[in-house]
Design a protein around this motif. Structure first.
Motif, PDB file in Angstrom:
ATOM      1  N   LEU A   2      92.194   1.742  32.333  1.00  0.00           N
ATOM      2  CA  LEU A   2      91.685   1.868  30.975  1.00  0.00           C
ATOM      3  C   LEU A   2      92.381   2.999  30.219  1.00  0.00           C
ATOM      4  N   THR A   3      92.280   2.924  28.882  1.00  0.00           N
ATOM      5  CA  THR A   3      92.745   4.010  28.027  1.00  0.00           C
ATOM      6  C   THR A   3      91.543   4.658  27.356  1.00  0.00           C
ATOM      7  N   VAL A   4      91.425   5.964  27.529  1.00  0.00           N
ATOM      8  CA  VAL A   4      90.303   6.723  26.989  1.00  0.00           C
ATOM      9  C   VAL A   4      90.846   7.776  26.024  1.00  0.00           C
ATOM     10  N   VAL A   5      90.240   7.879  24.849  1.00  0.00           N
ATOM     11  CA  VAL A   5      90.589   8.913  23.873  1.00  0.00           C
ATOM     12  C   VAL A   5      89.433   9.901  23.794  1.00  0.00           C
ATOM     13  N   GLN A   6      89.748  11.183  23.900  1.00  0.00           N
ATOM     14  CA  GLN A   6      88.764  12.248  23.748  1.00  0.00           C
ATOM     15  C   GLN A   6      89.317  13.257  22.750  1.00  0.00           C
ATOM     16  N   LEU A   7      88.442  13.941  22.019  1.00  0.00           N
ATOM     17  CA  LEU A   7      88.978  14.781  20.955  1.00  0.00           C
ATOM     18  C   LEU A   7      88.151  16.031  20.713  1.00  0.00           C
ATOM     19  N   PHE A   8      88.856  17.049  20.212  1.00  0.00           N
ATOM     20  CA  PHE A   8      88.278  18.295  19.712  1.00  0.00           C
ATOM     21  C   PHE A   8      89.261  18.836  18.695  1.00  0.00           C
ATOM     22  N   LEU A   9      88.913  18.714  17.410  1.00  0.00           N
ATOM     23  CA  LEU A   9      89.881  18.991  16.349  1.00  0.00           C
ATOM     24  C   LEU A   9      89.917  20.445  15.891  1.00  0.00           C
ATOM     25  N   SER A  66      96.340  -0.447  22.455  1.00  0.00           N
ATOM     26  CA  SER A  66      94.986  -0.811  22.866  1.00  0.00           C
ATOM     27  C   SER A  66      94.265   0.397  23.455  1.00  0.00           C
ATOM     28  N   VAL A  67      93.152   0.737  22.867  1.00  0.00           N
ATOM     29  CA  VAL A  67      92.300   1.822  23.353  1.00  0.00           C
ATOM     30  C   VAL A  67      90.965   1.213  23.753  1.00  0.00           C
ATOM     31  N   ASP A  68      90.480   1.571  24.920  1.00  0.00           N
ATOM     32  CA  ASP A  68      89.261   0.960  25.439  1.00  0.00           C
ATOM     33  C   ASP A  68      87.995   1.701  25.044  1.00  0.00           C
ATOM     34  N   VAL A  69      88.063   3.025  24.972  1.00  0.00           N
ATOM     35  CA  VAL A  69      86.871   3.829  24.694  1.00  0.00           C
ATOM     36  C   VAL A  69      87.295   5.082  23.946  1.00  0.00           C
ATOM     37  N   VAL A  70      86.496   5.481  22.965  1.00  0.00           N
ATOM     38  CA  VAL A  70      86.609   6.796  22.344  1.00  0.00           C
ATOM     39  C   VAL A  70      85.374   7.584  22.747  1.00  0.00           C
ATOM     40  N   GLU A  82      77.799   3.047  22.368  1.00  0.00           N
ATOM     41  CA  GLU A  82      77.507   2.055  23.402  1.00  0.00           C
ATOM     42  C   GLU A  82      76.812   2.701  24.598  1.00  0.00           C
ATOM     43  N   HIS A  83      77.093   3.978  24.826  1.00  0.00           N
ATOM     44  CA  HIS A  83      76.503   4.672  25.974  1.00  0.00           C
ATOM     45  C   HIS A  83      76.369   6.138  25.620  1.00  0.00           C
ATOM     46  N   LEU A  84      75.276   6.753  26.075  1.00  0.00           N
ATOM     47  CA  LEU A  84      75.068   8.180  25.890  1.00  0.00           C
ATOM     48  C   LEU A  84      75.274   8.913  27.210  1.00  0.00           C
ATOM     49  N   VAL A  85      75.912  10.070  27.122  1.00  0.00           N
ATOM     50  CA  VAL A  85      76.033  10.983  28.256  1.00  0.00           C
ATOM     51  C   VAL A  85      75.261  12.239  27.878  1.00  0.00           C
ATOM     52  N   LEU A  86      74.385  12.689  28.776  1.00  0.00           N
ATOM     53  CA  LEU A  86      73.580  13.877  28.509  1.00  0.00           C
ATOM     54  C   LEU A  86      73.687  14.862  29.650  1.00  0.00           C
ATOM     55  N   PHE A  87      73.595  16.155  29.302  1.00  0.00           N
ATOM     56  CA  PHE A  87      73.562  17.200  30.317  1.00  0.00           C
ATOM     57  C   PHE A  87      72.149  17.309  30.879  1.00  0.00           C
ATOM     58  N   VAL A 123      81.082   4.630  33.528  1.00  0.00           N
ATOM     59  CA  VAL A 123      80.580   4.304  32.183  1.00  0.00           C
ATOM     60  C   VAL A 123      81.680   3.650  31.354  1.00  0.00           C
ATOM     61  N   TYR A 124      82.872   4.220  31.384  1.00  0.00           N
ATOM     62  CA  TYR A 124      83.973   3.653  30.605  1.00  0.00           C
ATOM     63  C   TYR A 124      84.256   2.217  31.036  1.00  0.00           C
ATOM     64  N   THR A 125      84.243   1.958  32.325  1.00  0.00           N
ATOM     65  CA  THR A 125      84.507   0.611  32.827  1.00  0.00           C
ATOM     66  C   THR A 125      83.458  -0.365  32.314  1.00  0.00           C
ATOM     67  N   GLU A 126      82.203   0.052  32.374  1.00  0.00           N
ATOM     68  CA  GLU A 126      81.121  -0.815  31.910  1.00  0.00           C
ATOM     69  C   GLU A 126      81.232  -1.087  30.419  1.00  0.00           C
ATOM     70  N   VAL A 127      81.477  -0.024  29.636  1.00  0.00           N
ATOM     71  CA  VAL A 127      81.548  -0.178  28.188  1.00  0.00           C
ATOM     72  C   VAL A 127      82.729  -1.057  27.786  1.00  0.00           C
ATOM     73  N   ALA A 128      83.873  -0.832  28.414  1.00  0.00           N
ATOM     74  CA  ALA A 128      85.068  -1.596  28.064  1.00  0.00           C
ATOM     75  C   ALA A 128      84.925  -3.077  28.419  1.00  0.00           C
ATOM     76  N   SER A 129      84.215  -3.369  29.493  1.00  0.00           N
ATOM     77  CA  SER A 129      84.104  -4.762  29.930  1.00  0.00           C
ATOM     78  C   SER A 129      82.958  -5.505  29.267  1.00  0.00           C
ATOM     79  N   ALA A 130      82.052  -4.784  28.645  1.00  0.00           N
ATOM     80  CA  ALA A 130      80.889  -5.433  28.036  1.00  0.00           C
ATOM     81  C   ALA A 130      80.604  -4.831  26.673  1.00  0.00           C
ATOM     82  N   HIS A 131      81.642  -4.745  25.848  1.00  0.00           N
ATOM     83  CA  HIS A 131      81.484  -4.162  24.513  1.00  0.00           C
ATOM     84  C   HIS A 131      80.619  -5.092  23.676  1.00  0.00           C
ATOM     85  N   ARG A 132      79.422  -4.637  23.375  1.00  0.00           N
ATOM     86  CA  ARG A 132      78.482  -5.493  22.672  1.00  0.00           C
ATOM     87  C   ARG A 132      78.157  -4.990  21.272  1.00  0.00           C
TER      88      ARG A 132
END
Length: 740
Positions: free
Chosen positions: A253-260, A370-374, A447-452, A722-731
């Motif tokens: 997969l291709t994942v983009v993450q950012l901090f500007l 092609s980007v799978d997840v941001v 599509e998915h939340l990540v929490l501490f 999570v990325y795998t799940e989101v990319a394969s089942a983008h709803r």
């Protein structure tokens, strides 16, 4: 519930956050409100309670009638700055009143956060009435001579759809009488508008041909404007094929993450400078770790902010990325920068850069193929525009959601530093209401939340943010941030003499010795209390200095070492925190001799210093040092984990992430970091703990907690799933529920 009852709920809310949540419910009811509801809301905009007044303003925008629009236009001149500012945003929800265009255009010219809101409202209106908005911009350009204001107006012209603004932008891009900033804004806008015209038939209108010729002419010159034109020409090309990727591909997969808000590079040279804090460490280490997750992720693109097209660093670094997303399609961890026209700005002032940020992110995502997840992590301008571009390009979003600014609002209200009466003034400066709503909007899109981890996670998120995690528990991942335990262990062993010392570690210890040489001879046997972090009020560096100075018993027991911040050319926020620290030190110069301000250091240097604080140094620091996190609130705490890994006893806030992994009285001391006396007492207890029998067992326990629960590979495995799940089942968006 009807609108009147909802207004009463806002007025009678027991806390600021309860008021914000009640305001959200009022907006929902107002969407179905009639003329009587509008009358109630109009009256409530004059309420002396700032939260009630603003809630009514925002509800009028949600109601959207002509009567609501008329009141919002009148509120643009309201002497209450918070009410007037919220009216600017609320107007986006009504049909464009002609008499509102000129005042909004003037706010665009003035810039700042309100200028950003005005631009976004005008962009919304222009979708229906582009000529009305364009006429207002043309009139203001004819009267405005300030270069900065003209650049912002030209930028706004570029937000109008279709090609109505092309002649204005083309003339400005070629006009030598305009400043470079104005011409750069015009060139960049041309790229966007010409991209909208790509593929609209084989015959181009004269205005389109003239615009393309202008870009080509400027690109053929030399200098900064040529780079801007070159990028604009690339933006004007038709987008690449974005057919969905097949899941399970061997290239991953291709994942983009950012901090500007700071420069992020693989060596973490900028750690602690400006707003480049622990998130930079996380993005670098997590991106590398993701690539080692059994081929599930093949490409990570980390996006940050860089030197602008019209600004030149005093000492350019040839190894620094230049902002061009030229080669992002190969596997591996790529670092790329969004090039702002001026030097990158901090979190608080970055909102006005939203157009540049959106354009730069769109360019990068298009260049990436092609980007799978941001993956978004903050309620800031980068996340705001990245979410918009992701929607535009059909890319699913994962959000690490933290209750920020909500937790800070609650903490400040609890200690009395933020009151309901003072909320309006604070909101104008900190944009608390806007950021609160942004967190909720991002959560609804994700599509998915990540929490501490945090105590009573589900209840605290519902209370603070108003998001119901129980609505879709399958779309929530709770995972702590991770650190590279192996790398930390290696540095610590080198510092302690248990492994051959690398040149980098040797150089770091040499820098520490030089810094400690500033101490008076009588203080050179004392242990160090170390804190690592940005020079920002939320990190509590000035609070820590004040606590240390106010406690003679503590001053006699340790020296204070603060790592972080740009000391030579500080940002506005850093300067304010430095001024507070220097004012404190000036009140007692003899006591202040034990305070060392080190400024920002590369992550590897800071790590070596933490290890040295634990064992002491041969000439200038005694053993048994401690680590102090004085943050008003800490969502998780990368630096705390790093300190625990090298065996330091830690002092942390008694809440948020640290409350789930710091064993009070064993591996550290948890305290109320908003109170100076509580903080100084906690540091003294930490020093006692570090010197008490059983130190070896405590160090092993600290290290075991980090190794077993918070290694970077543990985190990477969880988010890769999570990325795998989101990319394969983008709803599509809207998976999480923000409770009304």
């Amino acid at each position: 519930m009807h609108v009147g009852a909802a207004l009463s709920a806002v007025r009678s809310s027991g806390s600021i956050l309860e008021g914000l949540r009640a305001g959200q419910r009022l907006e929902e009811l107002a969407r179905r409100g009639d003329a009587a509801a509008v009358d109630l809301l109009v009256a409530a905009t004059s309420d002396p309670d700032a939260i009630t007044a603003v809630a009514a303003v925002r509800a009028l925008g949600a109601q959207g009638s002509a009567a609501a629009a008329s009141r919002l236009v009148a509120l643009l001149d309201d002497p209450r700055a918070d009410v007037a500012e919220h009216a600017v945003e609320a107007l986006a929800g009504v049909a464009p009143p002609r008499d509102a265009v000129a005042p909004l255009v003037q706010r665009c010219a003035a810039g700042g956060f309100t200028g950003m809101l005005a631009q976004r409202t005008l962009e919304t209106w222009a979708a229906a009435t582009p000529s009305t908005v364009l006429d207002g911009l043309v009139a203001e350009l004819a009267a405005e001579h300030d270069p900065g204001a003209r650049a912002r107006l030209i930028e706004t012209v570029g937000l109008l759809p279709k090609s109505g603004g092309l002649p204005i932008l083309t003339r400005a891009s070629l006009d030598d009488a305009e400043t470079p900033a104005v011409r750069a804004a015009a060139l960049s806008a041309l790229g966007d508008l010409l991209a909208d015209r790509s593929g609209h038939g084989t015959t181009e209108a004269p205005a389109v041909r003239a615009a393309r010729a202008a870009l080509a002419a400027v690109a053929a010159t030399s200098g900064p404007l040529a780079r801007v034109a070159d990028r604009a020409r690339a933006d004007a090309q038709p987008p690449a094929d974005r057919r969905p990727r097949a899941t399970g591909r061997s290239d991953g997969l291709t994942v983009v993450q950012l901090f500007l808000h700071g420069a992020v590079d693989g060596s973490l040279r900028h750690s602690g400078r400006g707003d480049t804090g622990g998130i930079a460490t996380l993005l670098v280490q997590l991106g590398d770790a993701l690539l080692r997750q059994e081929s599930r992720v093949g490409r990570v693109i980390t996006v940050s902010g860089g030197w602008g097209d019209l600004s030149t660093p005093a000492a350019p670094d040839p190894t620094e990325p230049d902002g061009h997303p030229d080669d992002l399609r190969g596997p591996g961890h790529h670092y790329v920068q969004v090039p702002f026209r001026e030097a990158s700005t901090g979190l608080a002032a970055a909102w006005s850069r939203w157009v540049e940020a959106r354009r730069g992110l769109r360019r990068i995502l298009r260049a990436a193929g092609s980007v799978d997840v941001v993956h978004l992590r903050m309620a800031d301008v980068g996340s705001m525009v990245a979410a918009e571009v992701a929607t535009e390009l059909g890319i699913p979003v994962v959000l690490t959601m933290a209750p920020d600014p909500q937790a800070l609002v609650a903490a400040r209200e609890a200690d009395g530093s933020l009151t309901r009466a003072g909320f309006g003034a604070a909101d104008v400066v900190e944009h608390l209401w806007f950021r609160d709503r942004l967190v909720r909007r991002l959560a609804e899109q994700a599509e998915h939340l990540v929490l501490f981890p945090r105590p009573d996670l589900e209840g605290s998120i519902a209370r603070l943010v108003g998001v119901d995690l129980s609505a879709h528990p399958e779309r929530v991942l709770v995972v702590g941030e991770g650190i590279d335990v192996g790398a930390l262990d290696q540095v610590a062993r080198e510092v302690w003499g248990d492994a051959p010392r690398s040149p980098a570690t040797g150089a770091a210890l040499g820098e520490l010795d030089a810094l400690l040489d500033r101490l008076p001879p009588e203080r050179r046997s004392l242990p160090l209390a170390v804190s690592v972090g940005r020079l920002a009020p939320v990190k509590g560096m000035a609070t820590l200095v004040g606590s240390w100075l106010a406690d003679p018993a503590l001053r006699d027991r340790c020296n204070l070492l603060l790592i972080g911040g740009e000391l030579d050319d500080p940002s506005r926020e850093e300067r304010a925190e430095l001024d507070r620290i220097h004012d404190l030190l000036a009140s007692d110069t003899s006591a202040g001799a034990g305070v060392l301000l080190a400024g920002h250091r590369p992550n590897a240097t800071a790590t070596a210093w933490l290890a040295a604080a634990q064992r002491g140094t041969p000439a200038a620091a005694g053993p048994g040092g401690v680590y102090v996190c004085a943050s008003l609130k800490e969502e998780f705490g990368i630096a705390i984990l790093e300190a625990m890994t090298v065996g330091l006893v830690v002092v942390t806030p008694d809440g948020g992430g640290p409350a789930t992994y710091v064993d009070d009285g064993v591996t550290g001391v948890r305290t109320d970091t908003t109170r100076q006396d509580a903080l100084s007492g906690a540091v003294r207890r930490a020093l006692d703990l570090a010197a008490a029998p059983g130190a070896g067992l405590r160090r092993r326990r600290s290290r075991a907690v980090v190794r077993e629960r918070f290694g970077i590979h543990t985190m990477a495995a969880a988010v890769a799933e999570v990325y795998t799940e989101v990319a394969s089942a983008h709803r599509g968006p809207g998976r999480m529920v923000a409770t009304p």
